[in-house]
Design an enzyme around this catalytic site. Structure first.
Site, mmCIF file in Angstrom:
data_model
loop_
_atom_site.group_PDB
_atom_site.id
_atom_site.type_symbol
_atom_site.label_atom_id
_atom_site.label_comp_id
_atom_site.label_asym_id
_atom_site.label_seq_id
_atom_site.Cartn_x
_atom_site.Cartn_y
_atom_site.Cartn_z
ATOM 1 N N LYS A 171 0.821 -1.221 0.000
ATOM 2 C CA LYS A 171 0.000 0.000 0.000
ATOM 3 C C LYS A 171 0.852 1.267 0.000
ATOM 4 C CE LYS A 171 -4.225 -2.068 1.682
ATOM 5 N NZ LYS A 171 -3.716 -3.477 1.725
ATOM 6 N N ASP A 172 2.117 1.142 0.407
ATOM 7 C CA ASP A 172 3.011 2.303 0.353
ATOM 8 C C ASP A 172 3.159 2.863 -1.061
ATOM 9 O OD1 ASP A 172 3.696 2.379 3.073
ATOM 10 O OD2 ASP A 172 5.343 0.959 2.807
#
Ligand code: PLP
Length: 496
Positions: free
Chosen positions: A112-113
């Protein structure tokens, strides 16, 4: 300025991509889509000759056309410059005859980064040209992982703030430390006496509180969310499908134009949908393999055409995939029906009213041209972690293992195959250790990390091991009915 996006449920209101990113979700509850998707193809030869940043710029420019080249360049540089622990950003590594695309080199060690380092920058730019410059306060409830990725993404991004609530005592020690040690002048973190659902319910109420909205508007602040249906989270994920392909071409594993399969551990259908977008932009994609855990709504759907959420929710060792309503699927339905908003709206109405909808055979045939599926139980997942370590000496996390298990079971169609690796194994040290047959009795998160490191000699990432000595900056814990005041105080402090 060219209008570009509208709701999956209505073609009426056209907005720019900047407006779509600021709004998050359309006012009718639909997701923002663009009818121009696929009109422009990316130059594959150019992509294979360039690095991650240039590819990300090409993808963003194609899908978010109202951002200027300078704005795109600044966002890409800010998101991927030194926040990732490798200049490759998303390196590809061999695992047997297949490939792992490592999406976990960012600050929180999970995929998700890649999107949450980009979204805040896209929002920050958009608020200047579209949002009359008001401050944007992100408010989110987290069961553990997404909250930290949001905190890290928004930390110190101009014109934005972020407030995260987590259920106190119900996240792992490492997850808690990841959040309460977060630096940044615009971040706020608070534990809740209650469950994740309590926190989530209250956040929804806060968003619907018109009196609060008016008070904040007077102070020049608007609340927003950062969830995975935002166009600004979807689009950055398209880049790594292209970059993985470029890495395969450069390594001499595929000829330019030859198709590649991608297997994706799936929850909300955002990651795998980005692969479909990549295909529309000209990437030679063979099959997109949707891998689920025991919450296999998507496997059943792809096999039968019936999406049925009326089933028991199962907690698994791949918790980020424990989802019964995969919101981003709505975008795929829009494209598979050539943009038939009325039909999409009807199915979504069926889903919310009855918990189930059924697609006709012709739509499912189209879906299956690109998508196929499979699922893995927790036992399958553990067995895959173990066999991948024992046979390949590659350590993978439970989410990645779900993908690899599904991929391993498929008969190869002769194409190169990439399994998206969505988290660093050290994020889930206890479950990985247990899968390797080791006891985790009485061990806390750091002890599990140490034991896994001693056992495998695979280094634990500094992003996690460094938490041991990081200062705890956010001691607050409150009751559910105090959350609203906490948000208001955070807004006053951040946007003073
Ligand atoms: C969020 C997440 C997923 C699922 O991705 P979706 O885009 O929701 O399908 C898979 N693995 C990990 C580690 C995640 O955090």
């Amino acid at each position: 300025m060219k209008t570009f996006y509208h709701s999956t449920r209505s073609g009426a209101d056209l907005v720019t991509s900047k407006q779509a990113i600021l709004a998050g979700i359309a006012s009718d509850g639909g997701l923002y889509v663009s009818d121009q998707l696929g009109d422009e193809k990316l130059d594959l030869a150019a992509i294979t000759a360039q690095g991650y940043h240039a590819t990300a710029r090409a993808v963003l420019s194609a899908l978010l056309p109202d951002y200027s080249a300078d704005e795109v360049a600044a966002c890409v540089a800010g998101a991927y410059a030194d926040n990732f622990d490798t200049p490759a950003v998303t390196p590809l590594t061999a695992v047997g005859p297949d490939w792992l695309l490592e999406l976990w080199h960012g600050p929180t060690c999970a995929f998700k980064d890649v999107a949450l380092q980009m979204l805040p920058r896209l929002m920050s730019v958009a608020r200047l040209t579209e949002g009359n410059g008001q401050g944007v306060m992100i408010v989110t409830a987290t069961s553990g992982d997404t909250g930290k990725a949001a905190l890290d993404g928004f930390a110190d991004v101009a014109g934005t703030g972020v407030t995260v609530f987590y259920p106190a005592g119900k996240v792992s020690d490492i997850q808690r430390l990841q959040m309460v040690t977060q630096k940044g002048a615009n971040v706020a973190v608070c534990g809740i006496r209650g469950t994740f659902d309590d926190a989530q319910t209250e956040v929804k109420r806060i968003f619907a509180d018109r009196a609060l909205e008016a008070r904040l508007a007077d102070a020049g602040v608007v609340l927003s969310s950062a969830n995975s249906i935002n166009v600004g989270r979807l689009v950055p994920q398209v880049s790594y499908y292209f970059d993985a392909y470029a890495q395969l071409v450069r390594a001499g594993k595929v000829a330019l134009g030859e198709a590649v399969d991608y297997c994706v551990p799936t929850g909300n259908f955002g990651d795998v949908l980005a692969g479909y977008y990549a295909k529309q932009l000209g990437l030679p994609v063979g099959k997109l393999i949707v891998a689920s855990n025991t919450n296999k709504v998507l496997t059943d759907f792809i096999e039968t055409g019936v999406y049925d959420r009326r089933r028991e929710f199962v907690k698994t060792i791949s918790p980020s995939m424990d989802i019964l309503v995969s919101s981003n699927l709505e975008r795929l339905l829009y494209y598979l029906t050539d943009g038939d908003c009325a039909r999409v709206a009807g199915w979504m109405k069926d889903l919310s009213e009855t918990g189930v909808y059924t697609l006709p055979a012709d739509v499912m045939d189209r879906l299956r041209e690109t998508f196929t599926c499979g699922f893995a139980t927790d036992d399958d997942t553990r067995a895959t972690i173990r066999s991948t370590w024992e046979n390949e000496r590659v350590l993978i996390d439970p989410h990645t293992a779900v993908g690899k298990c599904v991929l391993d079971r498929r008969v190869s169609e002769g194409r190169q195959r990439v399994c998206l690796s969505t988290a660093n194994p050290y994020k889930f040290s206890a479950d990985v250790l247990a899968a390797l047959g080791e006891s985790v009795e009485g061990l806390d998160g750091f002890a599990c990390m140490d034991k896994l490191e001693a056992l495998t000699s695979v280094p634990a990432p500094a992003q996690l091991s460094g938490l041991r000595s990081a200062a705890e900056l956010h001691p607050d814990v409150c009751d559910q009915d105090e959350m609203s005041a906490f948000v208001e105080n955070a807004c006053a402090r951040v946007f003073a």
